[in-house]
Design a protein around this motif. Structure first.
Motif, PDB file in Angstrom:
ATOM      1  N   SER A 114      13.765   3.107   6.965  1.00  0.00           N
ATOM      2  CA  SER A 114      14.861   1.659   5.725  1.00  0.00           C
ATOM      3  C   SER A 114      14.900   0.714   6.596  1.00  0.00           C
ATOM      4  N   ARG A 116      16.284  -0.443   8.013  1.00  0.00           N
ATOM      5  CA  ARG A 116      18.509  -1.048   7.959  1.00  0.00           C
ATOM      6  C   ARG A 116      18.573  -0.381   9.554  1.00  0.00           C
ATOM      7  N   SER A 197       9.889   1.853  -1.745  1.00  0.00           N
ATOM      8  CA  SER A 197      11.363   1.381  -2.361  1.00  0.00           C
ATOM      9  C   SER A 197      10.587   0.084  -3.074  1.00  0.00           C
ATOM     10  N   THR A 198      11.929   0.004  -4.065  1.00  0.00           N
ATOM     11  CA  THR A 198      11.957  -0.982  -5.104  1.00  0.00           C
ATOM     12  C   THR A 198      11.643  -2.252  -4.836  1.00  0.00           C
ATOM     13  N   LYS A 199      12.340  -2.207  -3.714  1.00  0.00           N
ATOM     14  CA  LYS A 199      12.268  -4.054  -3.216  1.00  0.00           C
ATOM     15  C   LYS A 199      10.787  -4.571  -3.092  1.00  0.00           C
ATOM     16  N   GLY A 200      10.263  -3.446  -2.638  1.00  0.00           N
ATOM     17  CA  GLY A 200       8.878  -3.652  -2.339  1.00  0.00           C
ATOM     18  C   GLY A 200       8.825  -4.669  -0.538  1.00  0.00           C
ATOM     19  N   ALA A 201       9.529  -4.205   0.226  1.00  0.00           N
ATOM     20  CA  ALA A 201       9.366  -4.508   1.812  1.00  0.00           C
ATOM     21  C   ALA A 201      10.743  -3.230   1.870  1.00  0.00           C
ATOM     22  N   LEU A 202      10.129  -3.188   3.633  1.00  0.00           N
ATOM     23  CA  LEU A 202      10.824  -1.281   4.249  1.00  0.00           C
ATOM     24  C   LEU A 202      11.439  -2.820   5.429  1.00  0.00           C
TER      25      LEU A 202
END
Length: 202
Positions: A114, A116, A197-202
Protein backbone atom coordinates in the motif's frame (compact mmCIF):
# COMPACT_ATOMS: atom_id res chain seq x y z
CA UNK A 1 18.03 -17.54 -9.89
CA UNK A 2 15.60 -15.75 -12.17
CA UNK A 3 16.42 -13.19 -14.84
CA UNK A 4 13.85 -10.73 -13.51
CA UNK A 5 14.78 -7.15 -12.69
CA UNK A 6 12.93 -6.77 -9.40
CA UNK A 7 16.09 -7.25 -7.39
CA UNK A 8 17.82 -5.47 -4.54
CA UNK A 9 20.89 -5.69 -2.38
CA UNK A 10 21.08 -3.91 0.97
CA UNK A 11 24.02 -3.82 3.37
CA UNK A 12 23.69 -2.43 6.88
CA UNK A 13 26.39 -2.04 9.50
CA UNK A 14 25.82 -0.93 13.09
CA UNK A 15 27.64 -1.47 16.35
CA UNK A 16 25.14 -4.27 17.05
CA UNK A 17 24.91 -6.15 13.75
CA UNK A 18 26.17 -6.57 10.21
CA UNK A 19 23.67 -7.49 7.46
CA UNK A 20 24.23 -8.24 3.77
CA UNK A 21 21.00 -9.19 2.00
CA UNK A 22 20.13 -9.85 -1.63
CA UNK A 23 16.72 -10.71 -3.01
CA UNK A 24 14.93 -11.33 -6.27
CA UNK A 25 11.15 -11.00 -6.17
CA UNK A 26 10.78 -12.98 -9.39
CA UNK A 27 12.71 -16.01 -8.22
CA UNK A 28 11.82 -19.61 -7.48
CA UNK A 29 12.26 -19.60 -3.72
CA UNK A 30 15.96 -20.43 -3.64
CA UNK A 31 17.64 -19.30 -0.43
CA UNK A 32 20.99 -19.24 1.32
CA UNK A 33 20.45 -17.78 4.77
CA UNK A 34 22.94 -17.54 7.61
CA UNK A 35 21.96 -15.08 10.32
CA UNK A 36 23.62 -16.75 13.34
CA UNK A 37 20.08 -17.23 14.73
CA UNK A 38 19.06 -20.77 13.69
CA UNK A 39 15.29 -20.43 14.12
CA UNK A 40 15.34 -17.15 12.17
CA UNK A 41 17.20 -18.96 9.37
CA UNK A 42 14.45 -21.60 9.40
CA UNK A 43 11.63 -19.00 9.22
CA UNK A 44 13.27 -16.92 6.48
CA UNK A 45 14.00 -20.05 4.44
CA UNK A 46 10.28 -20.85 4.67
CA UNK A 47 9.42 -17.26 3.69
CA UNK A 48 11.65 -17.45 0.60
CA UNK A 49 10.33 -20.85 -0.44
CA UNK A 50 6.65 -20.04 -0.10
CA UNK A 51 6.80 -16.50 -1.47
CA UNK A 52 8.93 -17.54 -4.48
CA UNK A 53 11.53 -14.96 -3.50
CA UNK A 54 15.20 -15.79 -4.00
CA UNK A 55 16.96 -14.67 -0.85
CA UNK A 56 20.58 -14.60 0.31
CA UNK A 57 21.41 -13.28 3.77
CA UNK A 58 24.62 -13.05 5.74
CA UNK A 59 24.07 -11.57 9.17
CA UNK A 60 26.00 -11.46 12.40
CA UNK A 61 25.39 -9.63 15.62
CA UNK A 62 25.73 -9.53 19.36
CA UNK A 63 23.76 -12.75 19.89
CA UNK A 64 25.80 -13.43 23.04
CA UNK A 65 23.71 -10.62 24.57
CA UNK A 66 20.39 -11.41 22.88
CA UNK A 67 19.11 -12.32 19.42
CA UNK A 68 16.95 -9.17 19.45
CA UNK A 69 19.30 -6.86 17.52
CA UNK A 70 20.11 -9.39 14.80
CA UNK A 71 16.45 -10.35 14.30
CA UNK A 72 15.26 -6.73 14.19
CA UNK A 73 18.04 -5.55 11.89
CA UNK A 74 17.50 -8.46 9.50
CA UNK A 75 13.81 -7.54 9.36
CA UNK A 76 14.66 -3.90 8.69
CA UNK A 77 16.96 -4.79 5.80
CA UNK A 78 14.51 -7.33 4.36
CA UNK A 79 11.79 -4.68 4.37
CA UNK A 80 14.09 -2.12 2.73
CA UNK A 81 15.07 -4.62 0.04
CA UNK A 82 11.44 -5.53 -0.68
CA UNK A 83 10.54 -1.85 -1.07
CA UNK A 84 13.51 -1.19 -3.35
CA UNK A 85 12.87 -4.25 -5.51
CA UNK A 86 9.19 -3.40 -5.96
CA UNK A 87 10.20 -0.15 -7.63
CA UNK A 88 7.24 1.80 -9.01
CA UNK A 89 4.87 -1.11 -8.17
CA UNK A 90 3.47 -0.94 -11.70
CA UNK A 91 1.34 -3.95 -12.70
CA UNK A 92 1.47 -5.68 -9.31
CA UNK A 93 -1.59 -7.46 -7.95
CA UNK A 94 -1.14 -5.40 -4.75
CA UNK A 95 -3.33 -7.55 -2.48
CA UNK A 96 -2.82 -11.08 -1.20
CA UNK A 97 -4.30 -13.32 1.45
CA UNK A 98 -3.62 -16.83 2.71
CA UNK A 99 -4.56 -19.36 5.37
CA UNK A 100 -1.81 -21.83 6.27
CA UNK A 101 -2.07 -24.77 8.69
CA UNK A 102 0.77 -26.58 10.40
CA UNK A 103 -0.71 -29.51 12.25
CA UNK A 104 -2.82 -27.98 15.05
CA UNK A 105 -1.79 -24.39 14.21
CA UNK A 106 -3.62 -22.21 11.69
CA UNK A 107 -2.61 -18.69 10.65
CA UNK A 108 -4.13 -16.13 8.32
CA UNK A 109 -2.22 -13.32 6.62
CA UNK A 110 -3.43 -10.45 4.45
CA UNK A 111 -0.98 -8.18 2.63
CA UNK A 112 -1.53 -4.86 0.88
CA UNK A 113 1.50 -3.34 -0.84
CA UNK A 114 0.00 0.00 0.00
CA UNK A 115 2.88 2.38 0.62
CA UNK A 116 1.43 2.76 4.12
CA UNK A 117 3.19 0.82 6.89
CA UNK A 118 0.69 -0.74 9.27
CA UNK A 119 0.76 -4.05 11.13
CA UNK A 120 -2.11 -5.80 12.87
CA UNK A 121 -0.85 -8.92 14.64
CA UNK A 122 -2.93 -10.92 17.06
CA UNK A 123 -4.21 -14.29 18.18
CA UNK A 124 -1.03 -15.78 19.62
CA UNK A 125 -1.86 -17.67 22.83
CA UNK A 126 -1.08 -16.15 26.23
CA UNK A 127 2.56 -16.63 27.13
CA UNK A 128 3.69 -17.22 23.55
CA UNK A 129 5.89 -14.12 23.66
CA UNK A 130 7.91 -15.56 26.55
CA UNK A 131 8.50 -19.01 25.08
CA UNK A 132 12.00 -19.89 23.86
CA UNK A 133 11.66 -21.63 20.51
CA UNK A 134 14.68 -23.83 19.88
CA UNK A 135 16.07 -22.62 23.17
CA UNK A 136 17.11 -19.20 21.83
CA UNK A 137 14.36 -17.46 19.84
CA UNK A 138 11.83 -15.69 22.05
CA UNK A 139 8.24 -15.81 20.79
CA UNK A 140 8.03 -12.01 21.01
CA UNK A 141 10.51 -11.84 18.12
CA UNK A 142 7.83 -13.07 15.69
CA UNK A 143 5.80 -9.90 16.03
CA UNK A 144 8.96 -7.83 16.19
CA UNK A 145 10.30 -9.00 12.83
CA UNK A 146 6.89 -8.55 11.20
CA UNK A 147 6.90 -4.96 12.50
CA UNK A 148 10.37 -4.33 11.05
CA UNK A 149 9.49 -5.81 7.65
CA UNK A 150 6.13 -4.05 7.45
CA UNK A 151 7.43 -0.60 8.37
CA UNK A 152 10.44 -0.68 6.07
CA UNK A 153 8.64 -2.27 3.12
CA UNK A 154 5.77 0.21 3.57
CA UNK A 155 3.10 -2.48 3.48
CA UNK A 156 -0.14 -3.03 5.36
CA UNK A 157 -0.05 -6.51 6.91
CA UNK A 158 -2.56 -8.39 9.05
CA UNK A 159 -1.38 -11.65 10.64
CA UNK A 160 -3.77 -13.59 12.85
CA UNK A 161 -3.26 -16.88 14.64
CA UNK A 162 -6.58 -18.71 14.48
CA UNK A 163 -5.50 -21.78 16.46
CA UNK A 164 -2.38 -23.43 17.78
CA UNK A 165 -0.64 -24.97 20.75
CA UNK A 166 3.00 -25.64 19.83
CA UNK A 167 5.02 -22.38 19.61
CA UNK A 168 7.18 -23.66 16.73
CA UNK A 169 4.09 -24.61 14.72
CA UNK A 170 2.42 -21.27 15.45
CA UNK A 171 5.43 -19.21 14.37
CA UNK A 172 6.00 -21.27 11.24
CA UNK A 173 2.35 -21.07 10.22
CA UNK A 174 2.54 -17.27 10.60
CA UNK A 175 5.64 -16.95 8.43
CA UNK A 176 4.26 -19.27 5.75
CA UNK A 177 0.91 -17.49 5.66
CA UNK A 178 2.69 -14.16 5.33
CA UNK A 179 4.85 -15.61 2.55
CA UNK A 180 1.88 -16.94 0.58
CA UNK A 181 -0.02 -13.66 0.92
CA UNK A 182 3.05 -11.66 -0.12
CA UNK A 183 3.53 -13.98 -3.11
CA UNK A 184 0.07 -13.03 -4.38
CA UNK A 185 0.50 -9.33 -3.66
CA UNK A 186 3.86 -8.95 -5.43
CA UNK A 187 2.79 -10.97 -8.47
CA UNK A 188 2.68 -9.15 -11.78
CA UNK A 189 -0.84 -9.04 -13.24
CA UNK A 190 -1.00 -8.60 -17.04
CA UNK A 191 -4.44 -7.03 -16.70
CA UNK A 192 -3.18 -4.24 -14.44
CA UNK A 193 -2.12 -1.10 -16.29
CA UNK A 194 0.17 1.13 -14.29
CA UNK A 195 -0.06 1.34 -10.52
CA UNK A 196 -3.13 -0.38 -8.97
CA UNK A 197 -4.40 2.66 -7.09
CA UNK A 198 -6.91 5.40 -7.90
CA UNK A 199 -4.32 7.81 -6.46
CA UNK A 200 -1.87 6.88 -9.21
CA UNK A 201 0.86 6.08 -6.68
CA UNK A 202 1.56 3.58 -3.92
Amino acid sequence: MSSGNRVARIQRETSESSIDLRLDLDGTGTSDIQTSVPFLDHMLTAFAKHSLTDLTIRASGDVEIDVHHTVEDTGIVLGQAIREALGSKASISRYGDAHVPLDEALARAVVDISGRPYLVHDGEPAGFEFHLIGGHFTGSMVRHIFEAITVHAAMTVHVTVLSGRDPHHIAEAEFKAFARAFRQAKALDPLVVGVPSTKGAL
